[in-house]
Design a protein around this motif. Structure first.
Motif, PDB file in Angstrom:
ATOM      1  N   LEU A  95       0.688  -1.183   0.114  1.00 29.00           N
ATOM      2  CA  LEU A  95      -0.122   0.037   0.022  1.00 29.00           C
ATOM      3  C   LEU A  95       1.013   1.144  -0.067  1.00 29.00           C
ATOM      4  CD1 LEU A  95      -2.736   1.442   0.256  1.00 29.00           C
ATOM      5  CD2 LEU A  95      -2.643   1.338   2.586  1.00 29.00           C
ATOM      6  N   PHE A  96       2.158   1.227   0.896  1.00 26.59           N
ATOM      7  CA  PHE A  96       2.888   2.374   0.821  1.00 26.59           C
ATOM      8  C   PHE A  96       3.533   2.876  -0.551  1.00 26.59           C
ATOM      9  CE2 PHE A  96       7.326   3.919   0.977  1.00 26.59           C
ATOM     10  CZ  PHE A  96       7.090   5.073   1.368  1.00 26.59           C
ATOM     11  N   THR A  97       3.882   1.863  -1.358  1.00 25.25           N
ATOM     12  CA  THR A  97       4.225   1.984  -2.843  1.00 25.25           C
ATOM     13  C   THR A  97       2.993   2.752  -3.660  1.00 25.25           C
ATOM     14  OG1 THR A  97       5.633   0.032  -2.690  1.00 25.25           O
ATOM     15  CG2 THR A  97       5.273   0.871  -4.565  1.00 25.25           C
ATOM     16  N   GLY A  98       1.714   2.310  -3.315  1.00 30.24           N
ATOM     17  CA  GLY A  98       0.732   2.934  -4.099  1.00 30.24           C
ATOM     18  C   GLY A  98       0.506   4.475  -3.707  1.00 30.24           C
ATOM     19  N   LEU A  99       0.681   4.803  -2.580  1.00 30.99           N
ATOM     20  CA  LEU A  99       0.701   5.976  -2.023  1.00 30.99           C
ATOM     21  C   LEU A  99       1.825   6.842  -2.443  1.00 30.99           C
ATOM     22  CD1 LEU A  99      -0.337   5.073   1.661  1.00 30.99           C
ATOM     23  CD2 LEU A  99      -1.647   6.109  -0.200  1.00 30.99           C
ATOM     24  N   VAL A 100       3.122   6.196  -2.453  1.00 27.68           N
ATOM     25  CA  VAL A 100       4.185   6.937  -3.306  1.00 27.68           C
ATOM     26  C   VAL A 100       3.980   7.325  -4.520  1.00 27.68           C
ATOM     27  CG1 VAL A 100       6.592   6.557  -3.876  1.00 27.68           C
ATOM     28  CG2 VAL A 100       5.961   5.988  -1.540  1.00 27.68           C
ATOM     29  N   ALA A 101       3.474   6.296  -5.482  1.00 23.85           N
ATOM     30  CA  ALA A 101       3.093   6.638  -6.809  1.00 23.85           C
ATOM     31  C   ALA A 101       1.961   7.799  -6.970  1.00 23.85           C
ATOM     32  CB  ALA A 101       2.590   5.330  -7.382  1.00 23.85           C
ATOM     33  N   ALA A 102       1.044   7.797  -5.713  1.00 20.95           N
ATOM     34  CA  ALA A 102      -0.103   8.706  -6.071  1.00 20.95           C
ATOM     35  C   ALA A 102       0.544  10.092  -5.905  1.00 20.95           C
ATOM     36  CB  ALA A 102      -1.198   8.387  -5.286  1.00 20.95           C
ATOM     37  N   SER A 103       1.489  10.217  -4.769  1.00 26.45           N
ATOM     38  CA  SER A 103       2.037  11.264  -4.324  1.00 26.45           C
ATOM     39  C   SER A 103       2.874  11.957  -5.520  1.00 26.45           C
ATOM     40  CB  SER A 103       2.922  11.221  -3.072  1.00 26.45           C
ATOM     41  OG  SER A 103       2.220  10.601  -1.913  1.00 26.45           O
ATOM     42  N   ALA A 104       3.464  10.969  -6.120  1.00 18.52           N
ATOM     43  CA  ALA A 104       4.539  11.435  -7.220  1.00 18.52           C
ATOM     44  C   ALA A 104       3.783  12.189  -8.303  1.00 18.52           C
ATOM     45  CB  ALA A 104       5.439  10.294  -7.687  1.00 18.52           C
ATOM     46  N   ALA A 105       2.593  11.419  -8.694  1.00 16.16           N
ATOM     47  CA  ALA A 105       1.675  11.956  -9.765  1.00 16.16           C
ATOM     48  C   ALA A 105       1.188  13.408  -9.572  1.00 16.16           C
ATOM     49  CB  ALA A 105       0.553  11.205  -9.952  1.00 16.16           C
ATOM     50  N   THR A 106       0.767  13.549  -8.125  1.00 19.45           N
ATOM     51  CA  THR A 106       0.448  14.804  -7.806  1.00 19.45           C
ATOM     52  C   THR A 106       1.389  16.041  -7.595  1.00 19.45           C
ATOM     53  OG1 THR A 106      -1.541  14.212  -6.426  1.00 19.45           O
ATOM     54  CG2 THR A 106      -0.488  16.100  -5.672  1.00 19.45           C
ATOM     55  N   LEU A 107       2.616  15.532  -7.186  1.00 22.00           N
ATOM     56  CA  LEU A 107       3.491  16.243  -7.143  1.00 22.00           C
ATOM     57  C   LEU A 107       4.112  16.766  -8.561  1.00 22.00           C
ATOM     58  CD1 LEU A 107       5.685  14.814  -4.159  1.00 22.00           C
ATOM     59  CD2 LEU A 107       4.562  17.173  -4.259  1.00 22.00           C
ATOM     60  N   TYR A 108       4.053  16.000  -9.602  1.00 23.26           N
ATOM     61  CA  TYR A 108       4.338  16.301 -10.955  1.00 23.26           C
ATOM     62  C   TYR A 108       3.489  17.374 -11.659  1.00 23.26           C
ATOM     63  CZ  TYR A 108       4.675  16.024 -16.024  1.00 23.26           C
ATOM     64  OH  TYR A 108       4.668  16.300 -17.253  1.00 23.26           O
ATOM     65  N   ARG A 109       2.028  17.073 -11.168  1.00 21.32           N
ATOM     66  CA  ARG A 109       1.046  17.925 -11.691  1.00 21.32           C
ATOM     67  C   ARG A 109       1.224  19.113 -10.788  1.00 21.32           C
ATOM     68  NH1 ARG A 109      -1.032  18.108 -15.985  1.00 21.32           N
ATOM     69  NH2 ARG A 109      -3.226  18.374 -15.590  1.00 21.32           N
ATOM     70  N   THR A 110       1.731  19.321  -9.786  1.00 21.78           N
ATOM     71  CA  THR A 110       1.916  20.488  -9.193  1.00 21.78           C
ATOM     72  C   THR A 110       3.173  21.637  -9.498  1.00 21.78           C
ATOM     73  OG1 THR A 110       0.968  19.767  -7.010  1.00 21.78           O
ATOM     74  CG2 THR A 110       2.245  21.590  -6.752  1.00 21.78           C
ATOM     75  N   SER A 111       4.261  20.575  -9.763  1.00 24.49           N
ATOM     76  CA  SER A 111       5.562  21.135 -10.172  1.00 24.49           C
ATOM     77  C   SER A 111       5.899  21.408 -11.456  1.00 24.49           C
ATOM     78  CB  SER A 111       6.600  20.729  -9.284  1.00 24.49           C
ATOM     79  OG  SER A 111       6.833  19.639  -9.724  1.00 24.49           O
ATOM     80  N   GLY A 112       5.429  20.571 -12.362  1.00 23.41           N
ATOM     81  CA  GLY A 112       5.849  20.134 -13.632  1.00 23.41           C
ATOM     82  C   GLY A 112       7.232  19.603 -13.666  1.00 23.41           C
ATOM     83  N   GLN A 113       7.887  19.086 -12.599  1.00 23.24           N
ATOM     84  CA  GLN A 113       9.137  18.542 -12.491  1.00 23.24           C
ATOM     85  C   GLN A 113       9.048  16.988 -12.638  1.00 23.24           C
ATOM     86  OE1 GLN A 113      11.206  20.200  -9.097  1.00 23.24           O
ATOM     87  NE2 GLN A 113      12.467  18.393  -8.646  1.00 23.24           N
ATOM     88  N   ASP A 114      10.026  16.454 -13.703  1.00 19.72           N
ATOM     89  CA  ASP A 114       9.813  15.190 -14.119  1.00 19.72           C
ATOM     90  C   ASP A 114      10.707  14.294 -13.168  1.00 19.72           C
ATOM     91  OD1 ASP A 114      12.075  15.975 -15.212  1.00 19.72           O
ATOM     92  OD2 ASP A 114      11.345  15.421 -17.271  1.00 19.72           O
ATOM     93  N   ASP A 115      11.578  14.777 -12.371  1.00 20.32           N
ATOM     94  CA  ASP A 115      12.691  14.104 -11.846  1.00 20.32           C
ATOM     95  C   ASP A 115      12.514  14.405 -10.214  1.00 20.32           C
ATOM     96  OD1 ASP A 115      14.795  12.746 -10.654  1.00 20.32           O
ATOM     97  OD2 ASP A 115      16.311  13.752 -11.943  1.00 20.32           O
ATOM     98  N   LEU A 116      11.944  13.566  -9.419  1.00 19.65           N
ATOM     99  CA  LEU A 116      11.290  13.828  -7.988  1.00 19.65           C
ATOM    100  C   LEU A 116      12.137  13.201  -7.126  1.00 19.65           C
ATOM    101  CD1 LEU A 116       7.392  13.563  -8.505  1.00 19.65           C
ATOM    102  CD2 LEU A 116       8.815  15.528  -8.626  1.00 19.65           C
ATOM    103  N   VAL A 117      12.568  13.790  -6.050  1.00 19.77           N
ATOM    104  CA  VAL A 117      13.493  13.264  -5.019  1.00 19.77           C
ATOM    105  C   VAL A 117      12.391  13.336  -3.600  1.00 19.77           C
ATOM    106  CG1 VAL A 117      15.387  13.296  -3.509  1.00 19.77           C
ATOM    107  CG2 VAL A 117      15.610  13.767  -6.001  1.00 19.77           C
ATOM    108  N   LEU A 118      11.936  12.372  -3.097  1.00 23.85           N
ATOM    109  CA  LEU A 118      11.163  12.267  -1.927  1.00 23.85           C
ATOM    110  C   LEU A 118      11.851  11.513  -0.850  1.00 23.85           C
ATOM    111  CD1 LEU A 118       7.937  10.875  -3.424  1.00 23.85           C
ATOM    112  CD2 LEU A 118       8.508  13.198  -3.040  1.00 23.85           C
ATOM    113  N   THR A 119      11.627  11.763   0.374  1.00 22.45           N
ATOM    114  CA  THR A 119      12.453  10.903   1.444  1.00 22.45           C
ATOM    115  C   THR A 119      11.253  10.461   2.338  1.00 22.45           C
ATOM    116  OG1 THR A 119      12.187  12.856   3.028  1.00 22.45           O
ATOM    117  CG2 THR A 119      14.066  12.570   1.972  1.00 22.45           C
ATOM    118  N   THR A 120      11.523   9.193   3.184  1.00 23.68           N
ATOM    119  CA  THR A 120      10.862   8.634   3.768  1.00 23.68           C
ATOM    120  C   THR A 120      11.523   7.744   5.034  1.00 23.68           C
ATOM    121  OG1 THR A 120       8.983   6.908   3.928  1.00 23.68           O
ATOM    122  CG2 THR A 120      10.893   6.190   2.473  1.00 23.68           C
TER     123      THR A 120
END
Length: 493
Positions: A302-327
């Protein structure tokens, strides 16, 4: 002398098995062990405290509402036994003559539980006063060199209504520690109430002995430097900071969509440099179950799904295609599953997102990234940050957005005949520009967005609505392209 010796021998023979175990443990703990060398994570937290005295950034508070008849003396006794069992709760961290911190552990019978009771039940608005007291308690500074490093507060709001607040410093705790604490409290309090004298088995080894075994695998630093070569150190969140309606008051969300943004409660002393606010989201159980099933079919969590959803939202927010998250990653393992302590380490998730990516494709990519990060989580985050080029300032040294999946231990805890429920804690100080945290509960997914106060509430409301929409779309229509998700301003709050 002979008579006294025979009497002592007779008394020892009459001890029960539980009493013998308790005596053996107390005799073995009479001398304060240590000093110990703190872990790399503990050292980083200690250093932050020295550079920012009085901060509450690394406080780990939890508040539980207790409904029903509470025996306060037994509750205190149960918490005292929890403290007696766990070395970190009895530790302190003075610096030696070279300015390096060392951990000293006090024996159980030398340290009384830091316990306080406040009674506001007779006031005109006990709940409001309780909220003020709880907020102040959560940010009251600790003295790591002297201890204690945790404390307990019980607030009476009515004849059978109380709020229990446990505030642990992060140097001795992590997210998993709360589950251990609640589980032990759930076993000890009913046993004491039944007239028993519970003597739970000690952990096979203490926290500091186990933490010392957590060594860095060969080649770990080189692996991470390769993964992060050329990566941006931050996600561009200027679209949030420059939101056009930043002056407008936040509008109320949909009834089932979460809660309005909240900030520090009155009476909470917060460092304005790192002041934070919070927005909660609710995803219904049906959607959460569908997302779990989808992730399971892809061999992920489930965590992986939440990471994927977060990445999609952050892409739509920033337009940045290379994202670095921490966990944060819990590294307590099998041996430490019953221990309270700071076993957490931060890892980096580097994820590339494109407009033509389908959400299920992004999920598969996130699964590989998460699996690799977990497999190489043994390198202390502080060592990685030290080896990376310095690029600008900020609250977090690398990665300004975190994604966190917490367990919800309270759902499974029973405290005698008492009813337990979450008591909200206001956000105080934030470690990141954005922290997207999720809890899986019986009634669905609860999301919490902690964000720097410089972001307008209206902007974060739109971000939260977009994130919830993306989670729902991933669960129901995983073939949707990222480009077909609505823009940030197009999602109804």
């Amino acid at each position: 002398m002979g008579g006294a010796g025979n009497d002592l021998a007779g008394r020892l023979e009459r001890l029960t098995t539980a009493q013998r175990a308790l005596l053996k443990r107390r005799l073995g703990q009479r001398a304060s062990p240590g000093p110990y060398r703190p872990s790399a994570t503990q050292f980083g937290i200690w250093l932050f405290e020295q550079l920012n005295p009085g901060t509450s950034t690394y406080h780990n508070p939890a508040a539980v509402r207790l409904s029903g008849p509470v025996d306060e003396d037994l509750l205190r006794a149960a918490l005292q036994r929890v403290q007696d069992r766990h070395e970190p709760l009895r530790s302190r961290y003075p610096a030696d003559e070279d300015g390096v911190p060392r951990a000293f552990v006090e024996p159980p019978d030398a340290l009384r539980l830091p316990w306080r009771v406040e009674d506001v039940s007779a006031l005109p608005d006990p709940e409001q006063e309780a909220a003020r007291i709880v907020a102040r308690e959560a940010v009251t500074p600790f003295r790591l060199d002297r201890g204690p490093v945790w404390r307990c507060l019980l607030v009476r709001t009515g004849p059978e209504e109380r709020v229990l607040v446990t505030t642990l410093h992060h140097i001795v705790s992590d997210g998993g520690s709360l589950g251990v604490l609640l589980a032990e409290l759930g076993a000890l309090y009913p046993a004491l109430a039944a007239g028993e004298r519970p003597c739970p088995a000690d952990p096979p080894q203490g926290y500091f002995a186990l933490a010392a075994k957590d060594t860095v695998p060969p080649g770990a630093l080189e692996h991470w430097l390769t993964i992060l070569d050329g990566a941006p150190d931050r996600i561009d969140l200027s679209a949030l900071a420059e939101w056009p309606g930043r002056g407008e008051p936040p509008s109320p969300p949909a009834p089932d969509g979460g809660s309005a943004p909240t900030g520090p409660a009155r009476g909470a002393a917060v460092d304005r440099r790192w002041a934070g606010r919070e927005l909660t989201l609710q995803v219904p159980d049906g959607t959460a179950t569908a997302l779990e099933d989808l992730c399971a079919r892809h061999g992920s969590s489930l965590f992986t799904g939440l990471v994927a959803a977060s990445a999609a939202t952050l892409y739509r927010t920033s337009g940045q295609d290379d994202l670095v998250l921490t966990t944060p990653v819990d590294r307590r393992g099998h041996e430490g599953r019953a221990l309270i302590g700071c076993f957490v380490n931060t890892v980096v998730l580097r994820l590339r997102v494109g407009p033509d990516d389908r959400l299920d494709t992004l999920l598969a990519r996130a699964a590989g990234v998460v699996a690799d990060a977990l497999a190489h989580s043994g390198l202390p985050f502080s060592r990685l940050v030290s080896a990376l080029p310095r690029r600008g300032g900020g609250r977090s040294p690398f990665g300004n957005v975190a994604v966190v999946h917490n367990n919800a231990p309270m759902d499974a805890v029973s405290l005698g005949g008492l009813r337990l429920s979450h008591h909200p804690l206001p956000p105080v100080e934030v470690k990141h520009d954005l922290a997207l945290s999720w809890n899986r509960r019986r009634d669905g997914l609860t999301g919490r967005i902690e964000y720097a106060a410089r972001f307008p509430d209206a902007a974060v409301e739109h971000l939260g609505a977009h994130l919830r929409h993306t989670v729902e779309t991933l669960a129901a229509a995983p073939a949707t392209r990222v480009a077909d998700l609505p823009g940030l301003s197009e999602v109804a709050r």
